[in-house]
Design a protein around this motif. Structure first.
Motif, PDB file in Angstrom:
ATOM      1  N   GLY B 308      32.231 -26.646  34.644  1.00 28.76           N
ATOM      2  CA  GLY B 308      32.502 -26.000  35.915  1.00 28.76           C
ATOM      3  C   GLY B 308      31.995 -26.881  37.031  1.00 28.76           C
ATOM      4  N   ILE B 309      32.666 -26.791  38.165  1.00 32.28           N
ATOM      5  CA  ILE B 309      32.147 -27.516  39.314  1.00 32.28           C
ATOM      6  C   ILE B 309      31.805 -26.532  40.419  1.00 32.28           C
ATOM      7  N   CYS B 310      30.565 -26.617  40.876  1.00 36.04           N
ATOM      8  CA  CYS B 310      30.164 -25.871  42.064  1.00 36.04           C
ATOM      9  C   CYS B 310      30.523 -26.785  43.224  1.00 36.04           C
ATOM     10  N   ALA B 311      31.767 -26.664  43.661  1.00 30.28           N
ATOM     11  CA  ALA B 311      32.269 -27.614  44.643  1.00 30.28           C
ATOM     12  C   ALA B 311      31.734 -27.317  46.037  1.00 30.28           C
ATOM     13  N   GLY B 312      31.582 -26.034  46.338  1.00 27.81           N
ATOM     14  CA  GLY B 312      31.150 -25.662  47.680  1.00 27.81           C
ATOM     15  C   GLY B 312      29.667 -25.355  47.739  1.00 27.81           C
ATOM     16  N   ASP B 313      29.148 -25.360  48.967  1.00 26.77           N
ATOM     17  CA  ASP B 313      27.737 -25.031  49.149  1.00 26.77           C
ATOM     18  C   ASP B 313      27.475 -23.595  48.694  1.00 26.77           C
ATOM     19  N   HIS B 314      26.277 -23.359  48.209  1.00 27.27           N
ATOM     20  CA  HIS B 314      25.842 -22.018  47.793  1.00 27.27           C
ATOM     21  C   HIS B 314      26.735 -21.396  46.724  1.00 27.27           C
ATOM     22  N   SER B 315      27.414 -22.195  45.968  1.00 18.89           N
ATOM     23  CA  SER B 315      28.223 -21.604  44.896  1.00 18.89           C
ATOM     24  C   SER B 315      27.371 -21.531  43.631  1.00 18.89           C
ATOM     25  N   LYS B 316      27.884 -20.750  42.673  1.00 23.90           N
ATOM     26  CA  LYS B 316      27.097 -20.556  41.454  1.00 23.90           C
ATOM     27  C   LYS B 316      28.002 -20.413  40.234  1.00 23.90           C
ATOM     28  N   ILE B 317      27.653 -21.118  39.187  1.00 26.64           N
ATOM     29  CA  ILE B 317      28.372 -20.953  37.922  1.00 26.64           C
ATOM     30  C   ILE B 317      27.349 -20.674  36.838  1.00 26.64           C
ATOM     31  N   SER B 318      27.625 -19.626  36.083  1.00 30.60           N
ATOM     32  CA  SER B 318      26.693 -19.234  35.044  1.00 30.60           C
ATOM     33  C   SER B 318      27.419 -19.131  33.710  1.00 30.60           C
ATOM     34  N   TRP B 319      26.988 -19.924  32.738  1.00 30.88           N
ATOM     35  CA  TRP B 319      27.570 -19.872  31.389  1.00 30.88           C
ATOM     36  C   TRP B 319      26.651 -19.067  30.496  1.00 30.88           C
ATOM     37  N   THR B 320      27.212 -18.127  29.762  1.00 29.85           N
ATOM     38  CA  THR B 320      26.436 -17.450  28.732  1.00 29.85           C
ATOM     39  C   THR B 320      27.234 -17.542  27.453  1.00 29.85           C
ATOM     40  N   GLN B 321      26.623 -17.983  26.390  1.00 26.96           N
ATOM     41  CA  GLN B 321      27.371 -18.067  25.141  1.00 26.96           C
ATOM     42  C   GLN B 321      26.568 -17.524  23.970  1.00 26.96           C
ATOM     43  N   VAL B 322      27.267 -16.800  23.124  1.00 27.61           N
ATOM     44  CA  VAL B 322      26.686 -16.370  21.865  1.00 27.61           C
ATOM     45  C   VAL B 322      27.561 -16.989  20.790  1.00 27.61           C
ATOM     46  N   GLU B 323      27.022 -17.975  20.117  1.00 25.06           N
ATOM     47  CA  GLU B 323      27.796 -18.748  19.153  1.00 25.06           C
ATOM     48  C   GLU B 323      27.377 -18.334  17.758  1.00 25.06           C
ATOM     49  N   THR B 324      28.233 -17.603  17.077  1.00 25.47           N
ATOM     50  CA  THR B 324      27.849 -17.188  15.724  1.00 25.47           C
ATOM     51  C   THR B 324      28.759 -17.787  14.663  1.00 25.47           C
ATOM     52  N   LEU B 337      26.862 -29.747  39.990  1.00 27.35           N
ATOM     53  CA  LEU B 337      26.348 -29.065  41.179  1.00 27.35           C
ATOM     54  C   LEU B 337      26.564 -29.972  42.388  1.00 27.35           C
ATOM     55  N   LYS B 338      27.758 -29.875  42.911  1.00 26.66           N
ATOM     56  CA  LYS B 338      28.134 -30.775  43.986  1.00 26.66           C
ATOM     57  C   LYS B 338      27.750 -30.207  45.343  1.00 26.66           C
ATOM     58  N   GLY B 339      28.018 -28.912  45.530  1.00 23.04           N
ATOM     59  CA  GLY B 339      27.702 -28.285  46.814  1.00 23.04           C
ATOM     60  C   GLY B 339      26.193 -28.178  47.000  1.00 23.04           C
ATOM     61  N   ASP B 340      25.744 -28.281  48.269  1.00 24.96           N
ATOM     62  CA  ASP B 340      24.322 -28.094  48.528  1.00 24.96           C
ATOM     63  C   ASP B 340      23.957 -26.646  48.180  1.00 24.96           C
ATOM     64  N   TYR B 341      22.752 -26.459  47.739  1.00 27.73           N
ATOM     65  CA  TYR B 341      22.256 -25.130  47.368  1.00 27.73           C
ATOM     66  C   TYR B 341      23.074 -24.476  46.254  1.00 27.73           C
ATOM     67  N   SER B 342      23.802 -25.239  45.513  1.00 27.51           N
ATOM     68  CA  SER B 342      24.554 -24.593  44.439  1.00 27.51           C
ATOM     69  C   SER B 342      23.652 -24.414  43.211  1.00 27.51           C
ATOM     70  N   VAL B 343      24.054 -23.476  42.340  1.00 24.28           N
ATOM     71  CA  VAL B 343      23.227 -23.079  41.214  1.00 24.28           C
ATOM     72  C   VAL B 343      24.026 -23.117  39.918  1.00 24.28           C
ATOM     73  N   GLY B 344      23.458 -23.713  38.916  1.00 23.12           N
ATOM     74  CA  GLY B 344      24.097 -23.717  37.599  1.00 23.12           C
ATOM     75  C   GLY B 344      23.179 -23.078  36.582  1.00 23.12           C
ATOM     76  N   GLU B 345      23.755 -22.258  35.705  1.00 18.81           N
ATOM     77  CA  GLU B 345      22.939 -21.624  34.674  1.00 18.81           C
ATOM     78  C   GLU B 345      23.610 -21.757  33.321  1.00 18.81           C
ATOM     79  N   PHE B 346      22.799 -21.846  32.304  1.00 16.00           N
ATOM     80  CA  PHE B 346      23.317 -21.909  30.941  1.00 16.00           C
ATOM     81  C   PHE B 346      22.400 -21.080  30.054  1.00 16.00           C
ATOM     82  N   TYR B 347      22.951 -20.024  29.503  1.00 22.29           N
ATOM     83  CA  TYR B 347      22.196 -19.170  28.584  1.00 22.29           C
ATOM     84  C   TYR B 347      22.909 -19.205  27.249  1.00 22.29           C
ATOM     85  N   SER B 348      22.189 -19.565  26.215  1.00 24.72           N
ATOM     86  CA  SER B 348      22.876 -19.727  24.937  1.00 24.72           C
ATOM     87  C   SER B 348      22.073 -19.187  23.752  1.00 24.72           C
TER      88      SER B 348
END
Ligand SMILES: Nc1ncnc2c1ncn2[C@@H]1O[C@H](COP(=O)(O)OP(=O)(O)OP(=O)(O)O)[C@@H](O)[C@H]1O
Ligand SMILES: [Mg+2]
Lengths: 254, 498
Positions: B308-324, B337-348
């Motif tokens: 994912g690309i957080c192209a704009g400022d203050h954008s957020k992408i959050s990945w959650t995966q349950v891999e069974t 995380l291209k935009g300033d103040y952007s947030v990336g999350e990964f929960y796995s």
């Protein structure tokens, strides 16, 4: 209710219990005392079915059934409860969720309907009063970060929830402050009935002021070497174990 | 400043610390894969093999515009020049790409206009998976796009969504109805040349989902895609493209299953997410492809590129995966995380049992200023499986005040499985703060005994303990999915764990 005959158990080839005999009847309270390392927790673990311990000899019947033949969870479902000396932490699992699973599995075994959320919570409320345990503690992960005393109180709370016929309290008093000791003992006393029995393992006479035992046994080197009434606890408090140890050890060398 | 706790590479083929544990663990008998059935339906298939003719065949079948065919062919030519990656901590026999079939669609004389026209056989497949496409029956308010083998079967709740200007449809439909959007964003986050499998996907992708959330719109329901591989010897190459315009929000769910088969099947998907300024995209996956049997026969090769690309400022992408599921998993949902103040999350949460192998993790690439990322990875290995976390945190030169926190935990069951952690950290700006924590633990026999002593059967004790361990990740999932994920975790581990 519980009958232990000539019970021998060892761990990794080392014998720890060397011929325990004990009869516990419904309505009774038995205290087990004895020096560190004498095998008290081992006895509790063997009764609860911990697999590391190998029973090498003897038999145990509980309510007429061969206890040693049952899986640990079935012993619990039959009504054996062990309040652990060192309760374990289970991260991420709330006490509430844990207990709901436990209570409903026990109920299922006993042929009862599972409790729905509402009934379960009201049962919790009722039992929480008994040991004055804080709701907040129960919404936290089980025992995780609990203080020593909180863990012990939580054990008795679980006992109240599961309504066992035989409760084994392994040093439940250690770690409790004076007020908590009274509260917890009071809870244990309220749970007592003519149909259930309690075995309390303790080092201190103080607890026995609150939970008054019918019998006191001294465990030493894996055997019950002395049994008496509550006066025996007072005598031990005063004199320590040396006189008993000497009696036994000199008898053994002869 | 750089904070680095724990070793860089933690590799642990665990030692026989608690031998008794294993005995309990091994007592369990294998649980059959619950979704392991396949249905005979008439399929419209491409001939076996891979060459430019096949790609043209697929493109023609889908009545695609010529620019897309050109794009595919370019990807194919690039792919031919590329070598299969071998850096992941997985081993499997070489895939013969010429023996695969690249397109299989359930035969329908005409594309259905609404659900009433969808082949009842197909709907029944999804019913068996617990996915009712029948709008009337659906109370949960989740819009579903179901993809069987290669094509999208039906999308629910289209009407409700289109009133808000939200586009949620199959990828093929998007190509036809919204070519300008597809053209603009396709390959913009995952370039066709990105990696071997992404290139392959770009050449042969058959269908997938497309989702567009216009400016200022909060999508009122979860959007969901269910993927199922049914046909034998068919690769599944779906493509998902999500575009969230400024100040929009969407939560997207993806679920997957496949029938039990002796042969391995290839699944190489690409997911691209674009988030404009102040947009937020939550992407959740519960991956339950057939993992192979308990002797390691069969199962899906799951080689997926998600970015994912957080192209704009203050954008957020959050990945959650349950891999069974899956026999082999190779997957790193990442955030740029291209935009300033952007947030990336990964929960796995990644669970492996028997002979499963998973090499999964994330990349967080900090480009904008004041960007933040958070990684929470919980690996669970049982049986003879190998479970690796591979993560990269990259802080670019102009990414002032970038922050990253990574938590990588491994839980081991038994002593024949492996847990490995490969965190790569690349910092090019002195103001960055990067923290990495890692733990490895064994499911404790004393924990199981404690549960037993309260009347809880071992199997349920394991489920409790594992779900507790994975809680931080499971909490990220939408309620309904979380329940399903919990059951799946327990089910996956039932095979080997006590
Ligand atoms: N795995 C083991 N291997 C060898 N010896 C063991 C093992 N586990 C326990 N023991 C020994 O068994 C003996 C009895 O231990 P137990 O915990 O039953 O004592 P206790 O009477 O409960 O003592 P305390 O009053 O300190 O709680 C101790 O000497 C202990 O060291
Ligand atoms: Mg002890």
């Amino acid at each position: 209710m519980l009958s232990i005959k000539n019970l021998h158990a060892s761990i990794e080839g080392t014998p720890i219990l060397r011929g325990i005999n004990l009869e516990v009847k419904a309505g009774e309270v038995h205290a087990i005392m004895g020096p560190n390392g004498s095998g008290k927790s081992t006895l509790a673990s063997v009764l609860a079915g911990r697999e590391e311990y190998e029973v090498t000899e003897g038999e145990v019947t509980f309510k007429g059934k061969d206890l040693l033949d049952l899986a640990p969870e079935d012993r619990a479902r039959e009504g054996v409860f062990l309040a652990f000396q060192y309760p374990v932490e289970i991260p991420g699992v709330s006490s509430t969720n844990f207990l709901r699973t436990a209570v409903n599995q026990v109920r299922e075994y006993r042929g009862l309907e599972p409790l729905d959320a509402v009934k379960f919570l009201s049962l919790m409320k009722e039992k929480m009063k008994l040991v004055e345990i804080d709701q907040k503690l129960l919404s936290r992960a089980l025992n995780e970060g609990f203080s020593g005393g909180e863990k012990k109180r939580n054990e008795i709370f679980q006992m109240a929830m599961l309504e066992p016929t035989l409760s084994i309290l392994d040093e439940t008093d250690s770690g409790l402050d004076i007020d908590a000791l009274k509260i917890v003992s009071n809870g244990v006393n309220q749970l007592k009935s003519a149909d259930n029995a309690t075995i309390v393992v303790t080092h201190y006479q103080r607890l026995l002021d609150y939970i008054v035992p019918d019998y006191v046994h001294v465990l030493y080197k894996g055997r019950i070497v002395k049994s008496g009434t509550k006066e025996l606890a007072l005598e031990l408090e005063e004199k320590g174990y040396d006189w008993i140890k000497e009696e036994i050890d000199s008898a053994a060398t002869v | 400043m750089l904070y680095l706790r724990s070793q860089n590479v933690i590799s642990l083929n665990n030692s026989p610390i608690m031998s008794k544990d294993n005995e309990i663990l091994e007592e369990f008998t294998s649980k059959e894969y619950e979704h392991g059935w396949s249905v005979n339906y008439e399929a419209d298939e491409a001939p076996v093999g891979l060459n430019e003719e096949i790609i043209k065949w697929i493109s023609a079948k889908k009545e695609e515009p010529s620019w897309l065919l050109e794009w595919r062919l370019k990807a194919f030519r690039t792919w031919q020049e590329m070598a299969e990656p071998n850096w992941a901590n997985v081993t499997y026999p070489k895939i013969d790409f010429d023996k695969l079939r690249y397109y299989s669609a359930p035969k329908q004389s005409n594309k259905p206009k609404n659900l009433n026209e969808v082949d009842p056989e197909l709907l029944a497949i999804y019913e068996r998976l617990g996915i009712s496409l029948n709008e009337q029956k659906r109370l949960q308010g989740i819009a579903v796009d179901a993809v069987l083998d290669s094509v999208s079967v039906a999308t629910t709740f289209k009407g409700t969504l289109s009133k808000l200007g939200i586009i949620f449809c199959s990828f093929s439909e998007a190509v036809k109805e919204h070519p300008e959007l597809v053209k603009k964003y396709l390959g913009s986050v995952v370039p066709m040349t990105d990696n071997y499998y992404a290139a392959l996907n770009s050449a042969v992708f058959s269908d997938g989902s497309f989702c567009y959330i216009p400016k200022g719109v909060r999508c009122p329901m979860e959007l969901s895609t269910y993927f199922r591989i049914n046909a034998a010897n068919t690769g599944q190459f779906e493509r998902t493209l999500i575009v969230a315009e400024e100040e929009s929000y969407v939560s997207y769910l993806e679920g997957c299953t496949a029938p039990q088969r002796d042969e391995n099947q290839l699944h190489a998907a690409v997911v691209e997410i674009y988030a404009a300024a102040h947009a937020e995209v939550k992407y959740s996956t519960v991956q339950n492809w057939f993992p192979g049997d308990k002797n390691g026969k069969g199962g899906i090769y799951n080689f997926v590129t998600k970015r994912g690309i957080c192209a704009g400022d203050h954008s957020k992408i959050s990945w959650t995966q349950v891999e069974t599921g899956s026999a082999v998993t190779w997957k790193y949902p990442s955030c740029i995380l291209k935009g300033d103040y952007s947030v990336g999350e990964f929960y796995s949460v990644a669970v492996t049992n028997n002979y499963q192998q998973a090499d999964t993790g994330t990349k967080m690439i900090h480009i904008g200023k004041n960007t933040k990322s958070r990684i929470v990875s919980k690996g669970i290995s049982a049986g003879k499986s190998q479970n690796s976390y591979r993560g990269q945190v990259q802080v670019m030169k102009r990414a002032d005040n970038a922050r990253n926190f990574s938590q990588c935990d491994s839980l081991l069951m038994g002593d024949r499985c492996g847990a490995h952690t490969f965190p790569y950290i690349d910092i090019n700006n002195p103001s960055a703060k990067v923290e990495h924590e890692a733990t490895t633990s064994k499911i404790g026999e004393d924990q199981i005994f404690y549960c037993n002593q309260r009347g809880i059967a071992t199997e349920d004790a394991v489920a409790l303990i594992v779900n507790g361990y994975a809680k931080e990740v499971l909490n990220q999932l939408p309620m309904e999915f979380a329940v399903e994920a919990q059951k799946l975790l327990a089910l996956t581990l039932e095979g080997s764990v006590g």
